[in-house]
Scaffold this active site. Structure first.
Site, PDB file in Angstrom:
ATOM      1  N   ASP A  88     -64.260 -17.715  34.066  1.00 37.22           N
ATOM      2  CA  ASP A  88     -64.209 -17.492  32.622  1.00 37.22           C
ATOM      3  C   ASP A  88     -65.612 -17.756  32.069  1.00 37.22           C
ATOM      4  O   ASP A  88     -66.499 -18.256  32.768  1.00 37.22           O
ATOM      5  CB  ASP A  88     -63.133 -18.364  31.948  1.00 37.22           C
ATOM      6  CG  ASP A  88     -62.722 -17.766  30.589  1.00 37.22           C
ATOM      7  OD1 ASP A  88     -63.456 -16.891  30.062  1.00 37.22           O
ATOM      8  OD2 ASP A  88     -61.688 -18.153  30.030  1.00 37.22           O
TER       9      ASP A  88
HETATM   10  C1  BGC Z   1     -61.862 -16.272  27.196  1.00 30.20           C
HETATM   11  C2  BGC Z   1     -61.377 -15.185  28.106  1.00 30.20           C
HETATM   12  C3  BGC Z   1     -62.143 -13.914  27.839  1.00 30.20           C
HETATM   13  C4  BGC Z   1     -63.617 -14.185  28.005  1.00 30.20           C
HETATM   14  C5  BGC Z   1     -64.498 -12.964  27.817  1.00 30.20           C
HETATM   15  C6  BGC Z   1     -63.373 -16.398  27.197  1.00 30.20           C
HETATM   16  O1  BGC Z   1     -63.814 -17.256  26.211  1.00 30.20           O
HETATM   17  O2  BGC Z   1     -61.266 -17.492  27.584  1.00 30.20           O
HETATM   18  O3  BGC Z   1     -60.010 -14.990  27.923  1.00 30.20           O
HETATM   19  O4  BGC Z   1     -61.703 -12.914  28.694  1.00 30.20           O
HETATM   20  O5  BGC Z   1     -64.000 -15.162  27.053  1.00 30.20           O
HETATM   21  O6  BGC Z   1     -64.504 -12.538  26.525  1.00 30.20           O
END
Ligand code: BGC
Length: 714
Positions: A263
């Site tokens: 993530d």
């Molecule tokens: C979130 C994810 C997301 C990623 C990219 C993160 O902060 O937890 O769910 O896919 O950002 O945008």
């Protein structure tokens, strides 16, 4: 077919580290005038990395992506195309109801079709992969991200995960208008203690295997090409450095052969978790755990070379990661056509087209849950003196935080949506968090001169979603107080709620004549609401998550364990029985609950035999009759309770359901088959099997119905 090995052989270590790094794709100009591909200069990256990066996130539009890909292919050493990734969660520009809302439809087919549409809009806009579905389970209503889940039940969640993947990917990700799907957040992010965002999680392996792993697995079985690690530490180890999770469970047990991505900045965050001392340690732990792509933080690029030189890291780990990424590019067909479906003309034609909007309206209608109705709904067309009042009554904030390219300007307000049907006037009353005496006065005056009041209340979109956890799940601000002033006028009041999570609304439930849970219903949400209010469509959605009486009941889930001292009266647990002294143990609205414009009677529940062997199939059936004067859809739910096991078993678990449409007075026999597979669970010795003994079977309107039959597995 590209010879990926041959490409790899030409790449040096720095090239490879770029390939397994991901940056934001916005073109930005630094103070010294240099143009960067991403926000990476903030992480002191360099030009080489920009030119050779493997994938970008967060940028879209056919024109921009064609241009970025062209420039990239001119500059990068090995001419390896970029993958463009983005969060297309419930629509690209045509925004469907938020995932929690959609799961209340109990129709995975809607998730499949809406994500097919989202894939088409994304693909023509140049994207190749979406960070969806989110397969995390909703555990605690305080957690903001429950809005992105498919509810609290593992069975329903698994059906939806699968459907989303099938919708995004179609038959083959290489096909036109398909995009690859990344299931997230592995694993058990939904267990964040006390619903606090990014919080640590603790879970027994029994709980993980029973409730949390299956919905990720379901997405993988549907062919999801990528898995994203979660932010949380699980049982003491952050997911992005968790070898047990990523190797033993994901790769070996679940057989996943695709790409694992961290993530956003989750790798470097392992320092804050207290799991690594510095970014070199974070890089090492993530690569050793098997995270192929590092999203946005750039420890791989900065640290891996030195770690290898010092003999602390095996360079083969990097080769594996690069190969996984190259394979995905190959599967997407990017070596042959790096632009894939990006097409400015088609983009203009397809994105937010009428067909897509119509489907958004349909999905919203199917997701809106009728929580209470004393008969005021549906409200006959032509009714005069209708007032629409409240902070959301004339608002376009129908999209949750993952709205991708959706725009509020494309959403009608509720006031606008019902204008042609009623003699309707509007007043704001209060804001979501603010109050203003003059506006309250105006709203009360309007209410006094009206016969019917539609009171539109709720949360602001930013109160749920990532970083949208709340310590209180009441209606925010002064809304409840304001609602009381409206109720005190003694008029008929229909409450419409717009919120991302379950809210604790017992007082509202006592006083309102009707309550409609609209959730964050997307671009066409208010037009769908209009269809329900006027009665052109009878609501058919059922809650995919329980609504507690108060925040103190959280986490609350229908499939809880019984304890040694279950209360006889669940609403008023006696002393020394499991519960609270000031509240019952049941929620205000249970899982599976929802009303429509008619009522149903269940009768004659029966089972084909009272004994079953592992090769048998039993049939359980019950008659459902429409007792009202309007046609309606019932969602008959099959629950099973294993009365005793080598590990304690939940008081019931959803095992099936069927939507039945019935005309007034019509009856239908609903039957479900029960086989051994439905009785299996994760036993103590890591087995997955059924155990002999007694089982209870319920065919029910919701998770609280108590009518059951029994059989014994022999
Ligand atoms: C979130 C994810 C997301 C990623 C990219 C993160 O902060 O937890 O769910 O896919 O950002 O945008």
């Amino acid at each position: 077919m590209k010879n990926l090995k041959a490409i790899m052989e030409k790449m040096d270590l720095r090239d490879k580290l770029c390939e397994i790094s991901q940056l934001y794709g916005k073109l930005e100009t630094a103070e010294d005038g240099r143009v960067f591909m991403g926000i990476n200069y903030r992480f002191d990256s360099d030009r080489f990395m920009d030119d050779n990066i493997g994938s970008l996130l967060g940028v879209s539009g056919a024109k921009a992506l064609i241009e970025i890909q062209k420039k990239h292919l001119e500059k990068s050493k090995h001419k390896i195309p970029l993958i463009f990734m983005h969060d297309i969660i419930h629509g690209y520009k045509t925004i469907f109801p938020s995932p929690l809302a959609l799961s209340c439809s109990w129709q995975p087919e809607l998730a499949r079709k809406s994500s097919r549409i989202a894939a088409k809009e994304s693909a023509v806009s140049g994207l190749h992969l979406t960070f969806a579905p989110m397969a995390d389970l909703a555990v605690d209503a305080r957690w903001g991200r429950v809005v992105e889940t498919s509810g609290e039940d593992v069975y329903l969640n698994s059906l939806f995960s699968r459907a989303y993947v099938e919708g995004f990917q179609g038959n083959d990700v290489k096909d036109s208008f398909s995009i690859a799907s990344c299931v997230k957040h592995f694993a058990a992010y939904g267990l964040a203690i006390a619903g606090k965002e990014y919080n640590t999680t603790e879970a027994s392996e029994y709980n993980l295997r029973e409730n949390h792993f299956p919905s990720y697995k379901s997405a993988l079985d549907a062919g999801a090409k990528m898995v994203m690690t979660s932010f949380n530490a699980l049982n003491g180890v952050p997911a992005s450095g968790n070898k047990w999770l990523l190797q033993d469970i994901l790769r070996k047990e679940m057989g996943f052969a695709g790409v694992v991505i961290s993530d956003c900045t989750a790798i470097v965050e392992m320092i804050n978790h207290g799991y690594c001392e510095d970014s070199a340690g974070a890089c090492q732990k993530a690569l050793e755990a098997g995270v192929d792509i590092e999203m946005v933080s750039i420890t791989y690029f900065k640290e891996a070379e030195k770690l290898i030189e010092d003999g602390r890291l095996d360079s083969k780990l990097i080769d594996n990661a690069v190969m996984n990424v190259l394979k995905l590019k190959e599967e997407l067909g990017l070596f042959e056509n790096p632009f894939k479906d990006a097409d400015e003309e088609l983009e203009r034609e397809v994105v937010l087209c009428k067909e897509h909007r119509d489907y958004a309206r349909e999905t919203a209608r199917e997701s809106i849950v009728l929580l209470k109705n004393d008969g005021v709904l549906p409200l006959s067309k032509g009714t005069q003196k209708v007032a629409v009042i409240g902070p959301v009554a004339n608002s376009r904030q129908m999209l949750d935080v993952w709205f991708a390219y959706g725009e509020e300007k494309d959403c009608a307000t509720l006031y606008e949506a019902i204008q042609n049907d009623y003699g309707v006037r509007y007043a704001k009353g209060v804001g979501i968090l603010t109050e203003n005496k003059k506006e309250i006065g105006e709203a009360l005056e309007l209410a006094k001169s009206s016969d019917i009041i539609i009171l539109a209340l709720g949360e602001a979109p930013l109160m749920s979603g990532e970083s949208g956890s709340r310590s209180n799940i009441n209606l925010p601000g002064f809304q409840e107080k304001f609602a009381d002033e409206i109720f005190a006028l003694g008029k008929k009041v229909i409450v419409v709620l717009y919120n991302g999570r379950p809210l604790a609304i017992p007082a509202l439930n006592e006083k309102a004549n009707a309550i409609i849970e609209a959730w964050l219903p997307g671009t066409e949400g208010n037009n769908a609401l209009r269809d329900i209010i006027v009665g052109d469509y009878s609501p058919s959605a059922r809650l995919a998550t329980s609504f507690p009486y108060n925040v103190g009941q959280c986490p609350i889930c229908y499939n809880r364990y019984n304890t040694g001292r279950p209360p006889k009266n669940e609403m008023k647990p006696a002393r020394f029985s499991a519960g609270y002294v000031d509240c019952g143990v049941t929620p205000l609205f249970p899982f599976g609950y929802g009303l429509t414009y008619t009522t149903f009677e269940y009768s004659g529940l029966k089972i084909s035999a009272d004994k079953m062997t592992r090769t048998d199939t039993l049939t359980v059936s019950c008659m459902i009759t429409n007792m009202g004067t309007r046609e309606g859809i019932e969602v008959a739910q099959l629950y099973i309770r294993d009365m005793a096991g080598s590990l304690i078993r939940p008081i019931r678990m959803l095992k099936g359901f069927e939507r039945v449409s019935l005309k007034p007075n019509e009856s239908r026999l609903v039957t479900f088959e029960i086989d051994n597979e439905m009785l299996k669970f994760n036993t103590m010795d890591n087995g997955y099997c059924s155990e002999n003994g007694k089982f209870r079977v319920f065919i029910a309107e919701n998770a609280h119905d108590t009518n059951f039959v029994e059989f014994t597995l022999v």
